[in-house]
Motif scaffolding. Structure first.
Motif, mmCIF file in Angstrom:
data_model
loop_
_atom_site.group_PDB
_atom_site.id
_atom_site.type_symbol
_atom_site.label_atom_id
_atom_site.label_comp_id
_atom_site.label_asym_id
_atom_site.label_seq_id
_atom_site.Cartn_x
_atom_site.Cartn_y
_atom_site.Cartn_z
ATOM 1 N N VAL A 400 0.849 -1.181 0.000
ATOM 2 C CA VAL A 400 0.000 0.000 0.000
ATOM 3 C C VAL A 400 0.884 1.229 0.000
ATOM 4 C CG1 VAL A 400 -1.857 -1.185 1.214
ATOM 5 C CG2 VAL A 400 -0.191 0.142 2.531
ATOM 6 N N PRO A 407 -3.855 7.610 2.082
ATOM 7 C CA PRO A 407 -3.728 6.451 1.193
ATOM 8 C C PRO A 407 -3.899 6.842 -0.265
ATOM 9 C CG PRO A 407 -5.839 6.419 2.349
ATOM 10 C CD PRO A 407 -5.037 7.520 2.953
ATOM 11 N N GLU A 408 -3.006 6.360 -1.116
ATOM 12 C CA GLU A 408 -3.069 6.600 -2.561
ATOM 13 C C GLU A 408 -3.405 5.258 -3.211
ATOM 14 O OE1 GLU A 408 -3.206 9.130 -5.619
ATOM 15 O OE2 GLU A 408 -2.456 9.808 -3.664
ATOM 16 N N LYS A 409 -4.699 4.938 -3.273
ATOM 17 C CA LYS A 409 -5.117 3.578 -3.625
ATOM 18 C C LYS A 409 -4.802 3.183 -5.055
ATOM 19 C CE LYS A 409 -8.482 3.014 0.025
ATOM 20 N NZ LYS A 409 -9.789 2.457 0.444
ATOM 21 N N THR A 410 -4.660 4.151 -5.934
ATOM 22 C CA THR A 410 -4.305 3.814 -7.313
ATOM 23 C C THR A 410 -2.882 3.273 -7.401
ATOM 24 O OG1 THR A 410 -3.618 6.099 -7.732
ATOM 25 C CG2 THR A 410 -5.890 5.512 -8.290
ATOM 26 N N TYR A 412 -1.593 1.124 -5.058
ATOM 27 C CA TYR A 412 -1.504 -0.169 -4.385
ATOM 28 C C TYR A 412 -1.092 -1.245 -5.388
ATOM 29 C CZ TYR A 412 -4.061 1.593 -0.240
ATOM 30 O OH TYR A 412 -4.452 2.272 0.879
ATOM 31 N N GLU A 518 -4.152 -1.098 7.115
ATOM 32 C CA GLU A 518 -4.509 -1.073 5.697
ATOM 33 C C GLU A 518 -3.724 -2.111 4.896
ATOM 34 O OE1 GLU A 518 -6.385 0.597 2.117
ATOM 35 O OE2 GLU A 518 -6.855 -0.005 4.165
ATOM 36 N N PHE A 522 -5.363 -5.319 2.970
ATOM 37 C CA PHE A 522 -5.179 -5.471 1.524
ATOM 38 C C PHE A 522 -4.553 -6.831 1.201
ATOM 39 C CE2 PHE A 522 -3.021 -4.002 -2.540
ATOM 40 C CZ PHE A 522 -4.208 -3.904 -3.251
#
Length: 595
Positions: A400, A407-410, A412, A518, A522
């Motif tokens: 992550v 959080p920068e989910k793109t 991950y 997180e 994930f």
């Protein structure tokens, strides 16, 4: 500082209108803009000082392109097309909203009240839109009780439950006279047009009586109902002398941010308000014009009969494109409304800055606390890793990414481990995933993180440091997130195995908890997905005659054992599977379902 390549291209820019496309080191489009004079506008990016988001954009630019247009209007239209095509990071990106609801009286033999999201030309009466969906729904329910129309599905030879409750005129068992509906509809219209005094007085009287009888829950329900009426009807005062539907756009810019307020005037009332805040790259008037064009491309935003904006905005071009008058009021009530929208835009942006200061303590401030505890200079990007398996089966790793504490989910990433012999080998799992991640970043010339966090002890930390230093030849700080016996975040550990003092009540410690939770979530989620697919595949291959190719065909077509079992035999054979094998597959799966 512009490169020689960019300097040479700047000399060739034309004194013409058009669009420019800014690209990063990977040739990705990161910003699209328009200009009356491309030469002056594009040169300003590299020959002037900037701050905020604009400075961040300029720092990433490695190349640009221009497209010349015949007129400024064509540049507006081309800009919107290019934004939709490339979806650049630094451009305004509007998301389709859910819209606001209307209360509708249907146009049919036995009319009824409904909550709808769109106005249709169907002869019905529409009231709204209402900003509070729940309040609008509760107001409609009140009207159904006080001024009932039809709540059943129509004639069914016997009274419905709502009729017995006094909330239906009885179309379920009798012919309701049109005059009876008309009387109720006239009362509903009057109520929704603001004449709420009698009903509100009755509710207040009942609320007082309920409180006197110690029926506090009932009193609270009546209090809420009064609030719903105020939110949907009473607060919508007459603010205009005509019924022209108009939208008003006010804006305010400060510190590289633009705040926009949209007032929607309908039925001579301010029916709703929307606000938008985003970093401003271009001049604010140009950003607002682009915003307005994108705004009306969304399905939930219907063009009014008139749009009001500040005088600095290019009104004629917007008028030509939207085919609706775009004006600047000079005096009177319209001017007051525009000034009110601009004042609200300024207040909203000031509130935003105050909240940003508080938020920075939890995000950027927390990030700085973690870096300081490790004795590192302040950075922006943390990448954290965790491994997951069940008794050594289907080992996976997950990463992550947090940027400035968010959080920068793109960013991950998921990894199916390929080189681990002993699936419980945390060190080898770490070696593989660290090598795969950072060898790729080096190859693609992408930015490296400021800190790597391993969800584990010193074994994982040392393995990560070894791969980075000895195999990849790079130096990235590595630390460990240590859990206690209750599997909760306990300590931050540096690369030497030393546990560092981090106040349990600090924002830095809370950030560490968020990252650890997180990355664990994930990794576990990815492992469950992988294990489920592999389990399904292995069960198929236990069936005689089913090999890898047949398994892939079946999984690709059906996706689950239940769907394969329910599929017709001929359909399975049509995939290129022999009749004999298809019969065995069906029989095996049906037998398994009966166990």
């Amino acid at each position: 500082m512009a490169t020689r390549h960019i300097e040479n291209k700047l000399k060739l820019l034309p004194d013409l209108p058009g669009c420019y496309i800014m690209k990063d080191i990977n040739a990705h489009v990161i910003y699209v803009g328009k200009a009356k004079n491309l030469k002056n506008r594009v040169r300003s990016y590299f020959k002037s000082s900037h701050e905020g988001k604009w400075a961040a954009l300029v720092a990433e630019i490695r190349d640009f392109e221009t497209i010349v247009t015949s007129t400024n209007k064509e540049a507006f239209l081309l800009e919107i097309t290019l934004i939709q095509k490339y979806k650049p990071y630094y451009n305004i990106r509007l998301k389709d909203g859910t819209g606001y609801p209307y209360i509708k009286i249907t146009n049919e033999k036995d009319p009824q009240l409904k909550i709808v999201s769109q106005i249709r030309k169907d002869g019905g009466y529409y009231f709204g839109p209402y900003p509070n969906v729940y309040a609008a729904t509760e107001t409609m329910h009140l009207l159904e009780k006080v001024y009932p129309l039809r709540r059943c599905n129509g004639y069914q030879k016997r009274p419905c439950l709502y009729y017995h409750m006094g909330q239906c005129l009885g179309a379920c068992f009798r012919e309701v006279p049109a005059a009876e509906y008309e009387r109720q509809i006239a009362k509903i219209k009057s109520f929704l047009n603001g004449n709420v005094g009698r009903i509100k007085h009755d509710l207040e009287k009942k609320m007082t009586q309920a409180a006197a009888n110690l029926e506090y829950e009932r009193a609270a329900e009546l209090r809420d109902q009064i609030n719903y009426i105020e939110q949907t009807v009473e607060k919508q005062k007459i603010i205009s002398r005509d019924n022209t539907p108009r939208d008003i756009f006010g804006y305010y810019m400060d510190k590289g941010w633009i705040s926009i307020q949209i007032f929607f005037i309908r039925q001579a009332r301010l029916m709703k308000r929307e606000k938008r805040l985003f970093p401003c790259i271009d001049d604010p008037e140009s950003e607002l014009a682009t915003f307005i064009l994108q705004f009306y491309q969304q399905k939930n935003h219907v063009l009014p009969k008139e749009i009001l904006v500040a005088k600095e905005v290019e009104r004629q071009i917007l008028t030509d494109i939207l085919a609706v008058p775009v004006r600047t009021p000079q005096r009177g009530q319209k001017r007051s409304l525009l000034e009110m929208a601009e004042k609200n835009a300024r207040l909203t942006l000031e509130d935003k800055f105050r909240l940003m200061e508080l938020d920075d303590r939890k995000t950027v401030g927390a990030m700085n606390e973690v870096m300081t505890a490790l004795g590192l200079p302040h950075g922006h990007r943390i990448e954290a890793f965790d491994h997951s398996h069940i008794q050594g089966v289907d080992p996976v790793s997950a990463m992550v990414c947090f940027v400035d504490g968010r959080p920068e989910k793109t960013e991950y990433r998921k990894y199916k481990l390929q080189t681990v012999q002993n699936h419980a080998d945390e060190a080898q799992s770490t070696r593989e995933v660290i090598y795969r991640r950072y060898s790729r970043l080096l190859k693609e010339k992408k930015n490296l993180p400021d800190l790597i966090l391993m969800d584990g002890g010193i074994v994982q930390v040392e393995a990560a440091v070894d791969v980075l230093h000895n195999q990849l030849g790079i130096t990235i700080p590595v630390a460990g997130m240590v859990k206690n016996d209750k599997h909760k975040t306990a300590d931050l550990m540096d690369a030497t195995g030393k546990k560092l003092a981090l106040d349990r009540q600090s924002e830095g410690f809370y950030l560490l908890q968020r990252i650890q939770d997180e990355v664990h979530r994930f990794a576990i989620t990815f492992h469950r997905q992988t294990h489920s697919k592999n389990s399904l595949a292995s069960r198929l291959e236990l069936i005689p005659g089913v090999g890898p190719k047949t398994r892939i065909k079946l999984l690709k077509e059906y996706g689950s054992l239940n769907k394969i079992a329910e599929a017709p035999l001929a359909e399975i054979e049509a995939l290129g599977i022999s009749q004999k094998v298809a019969q065995v597959i069906k029989a095996s799966l049906i037998k398994e379902r009966r166990k």
